[in-house]
Design a protein around this motif. Structure first.
Motif, PDB file in Angstrom:
ATOM      1  N   ILE A 121      -3.427   4.793  -2.179  1.00 23.52           N
ATOM      2  CA  ILE A 121      -4.370   5.674  -1.501  1.00 23.52           C
ATOM      3  C   ILE A 121      -3.958   7.117  -1.800  1.00 23.52           C
ATOM      4  CG2 ILE A 121      -5.275   6.436   0.758  1.00 23.52           C
ATOM      5  CD1 ILE A 121      -4.571   3.625   1.816  1.00 23.52           C
ATOM      6  N   ARG A 162      -1.639  -1.246  -4.207  1.00 20.66           N
ATOM      7  CA  ARG A 162      -2.798  -0.398  -3.950  1.00 20.66           C
ATOM      8  C   ARG A 162      -2.312   1.019  -3.651  1.00 20.66           C
ATOM      9  NH1 ARG A 162      -6.779  -0.086   1.169  1.00 20.66           N
ATOM     10  NH2 ARG A 162      -4.812  -0.382   2.278  1.00 20.66           N
ATOM     11  N   THR A 165       0.823  -1.207   0.000  1.00 22.76           N
ATOM     12  CA  THR A 165       0.000   0.000   0.000  1.00 22.76           C
ATOM     13  C   THR A 165       0.859   1.260   0.000  1.00 22.76           C
ATOM     14  OG1 THR A 165      -1.757  -1.123   1.205  1.00 22.76           O
ATOM     15  CG2 THR A 165      -1.798   1.289   1.235  1.00 22.76           C
ATOM     16  N   LEU A 207      -9.453   9.701  -8.503  1.00 21.76           N
ATOM     17  CA  LEU A 207     -10.173   8.442  -8.237  1.00 21.76           C
ATOM     18  C   LEU A 207     -10.917   7.981  -9.489  1.00 21.76           C
ATOM     19  CD1 LEU A 207     -10.760   6.490  -5.870  1.00 21.76           C
ATOM     20  CD2 LEU A 207     -12.813   7.826  -5.371  1.00 21.76           C
ATOM     21  N   ASP A 235      -6.599   4.164  -6.003  1.00 20.08           N
ATOM     22  CA  ASP A 235      -7.660   3.178  -5.764  1.00 20.08           C
ATOM     23  C   ASP A 235      -8.642   3.656  -4.716  1.00 20.08           C
ATOM     24  OD1 ASP A 235      -6.481   1.042  -7.443  1.00 20.08           O
ATOM     25  OD2 ASP A 235      -4.867   1.210  -5.970  1.00 20.08           O
ATOM     26  N   GLU A 236      -8.139   4.565  -3.865  1.00 19.92           N
ATOM     27  CA  GLU A 236      -8.938   5.034  -2.740  1.00 19.92           C
ATOM     28  C   GLU A 236      -8.615   6.494  -2.496  1.00 19.92           C
ATOM     29  OE1 GLU A 236      -8.681   3.200   1.337  1.00 19.92           O
ATOM     30  OE2 GLU A 236      -8.488   1.394   0.064  1.00 19.92           O
TER      31      GLU A 236
END
Lengths: 288, 288
Positions: free
Chosen positions: B35, B33, B8, B48, B54-55
């Motif tokens: 953020i 991933r 992440t 986004l 992804d977040e």
């Protein structure tokens, strides 16, 4: 085919500028015959072989005797000596004009040196490439580019009109400006930027002697920014010397701006710095 | 698909740099991933929607809690405040790295603010475009471009190696330099040239107020030369403030070169001027 404006034009210095002017005017029919004169005999031979000139004269005196118009395309600091040498050999009614990038001192020199009955018109075509010599010349060099003529109170009106028509025949957009205004304008938009770039390369090169990584990282933006520091050193020596007054004014103004900026970097004045950069950006973005 | 280097990654500031890094690393499989955190909620929403992240995290604290690596792509003078705010929320073993163009002060700030067990690695990708925001980001921005990492004596070796691999996965050629050397190099090849260009626009604009023809003739070489004076004023304010020491050294050196040049223009020293210009040309032409 226009009716010729000039029967015989002599080009002194058949390089990029002189050669291109000859090609453009012969091509458009504005000039009937071109005689070339050049210190560099190899270059003159090339000009003749390429048809840039119709005749290669062995000397200045021989070259200008039959001229209706003489175009001086020699370094700006050589113009006075060349004019002094050719003046006694000009026919009455001849027009002398030039393509030098500094005008005030040059125009005064030429007006003083030429005999009565010979008109002088100062000119500066805003055109060029990175190449030089007759082989680099081409008829389209001046197409769509500006050419500034710098008449004075004593400039012959008919001669001025003829020179204007010649540049228009070469494709230029012709403007008029008095010689000193011309020199102030080019001190600002061209001569000062060259000085700035030359000095910048020196400062960064001196730093690079202490920190070798500087050279390794100068290939990007720095190299692009300092492109004009690759310009011909002799030409720029001559421009700096011939346009001393206006250039010194601009150099002083620039040094003041730089000192003010340095002061605010030292005092850490972020508000002032942001405003200074913002104004630069706005002014620069306004240029179209 | 490479085995992920990082599970992440949280990107703080999903603009051109942050967004492109996210795209490049997700695209290469180096990160699983991403953020995103951004002060600008509109920009974050765009990021986004475009799949750049992804977040979208609602706050710094929420954004970094699960991060194995945090990439700071905010203005250099905001980094310290951002790091101070996120530091309490980082998991042990997290790596924090950045993409700022000034390093010495920034690296010292970050090392001081981050808790034990969190590694900091300073970085500076030499890449960019004239655009900004998540919508301008693209995975290839760093391909073939250099990225400089600036480890110190206390930098964790494993974290440094991970960050190096990430930039390599983004296509960069990674080099290492200590932070102060980095800042001296960029003061010379980038920061000084920007100051020079900003001051030049001011000096010429001041002259243009007296002579309107200056504006009319600034469209050519002058406009090209001063392109970098159109750079973001806030970013350059921050760089000037954050790299004060090395920049002042260069500004002084440059002012000395310029003063010497001015002196020789005034005294009409053609030999010196030609040599000065010739040296600049040679040095500049040597840059490859």
């Amino acid at each position: 085919m226009t009716r010729p404006l000039i029967r015989t034009m002599t080009v002194i210095g058949v390089g990029l500028i002189g050669g291109s002017f000859a090609r453009a005017l012969k091509g458009s029919g504005a000039v009937e015959r071109v005689i070339g004169v050049d210190r560099d005999q190899e270059n003159l031979k090339t000009a003749l072989e390429l048809g840039v000139v119709d005749e290669a004269a062995p000397s200045l005196a021989d070259g200008v005797r039959a001229a209706d118009l003489v175009f001086l395309a020699v370094p700006v600091r050589s113009v006075a000596a060349v004019v002094a040498e050719l003046a006694p050999h000009l026919a009455g009614g001849c027009i002398v004009t030039d393509g030098g990038s500094v005008k005030d001192e040059l125009v005064r020199q030429c007006e003083a040196l030429l005999p009565a009955g010979v008109a002088f018109v100062g000119g500066h075509p805003i055109a060029g490439t990175e190449h030089s010599g007759a082989a680099a010349s081409f008829a389209e060099l001046f197409k769509g580019r500006r050419c500034i003529l710098t008449p004075t109170a004593t400039t012959d009106a008919a001669a001025l009109q003829t020179v204007r028509r010649l540049w228009e025949a070469a494709g230029s957009r012709v403007e008029s400006m008095d010689p000193l205004t011309h020199d102030r304008v080019f001190a600002a938009v061209s001569h000062l930027p060259h000085m700035v770039a030359y000095a910048l390369v020196h400062a960064v090169a001196a730093s690079a002697e202490e920190e070798e990584n500087i050279l390794a990282f100068s290939a990007g933006g720095f190299r692009d920014f300092t492109r004009i520091a690759s310009s011909d050193p002799v030409m720029w020596r001559d421009i700096a010397l011939m346009n001393r007054g206006p250039l010194l004014d601009l150099l002083d103004r620039y040094a003041d701006e730089l000192a003010a900026l340095r002061q605010r970097v030292e005092s850490g004045d972020g508000t002032w710095l942001e405003q200074f950069f913002r104004t630069s950006k706005r002014l620069r973005d306004e240029i179209t």
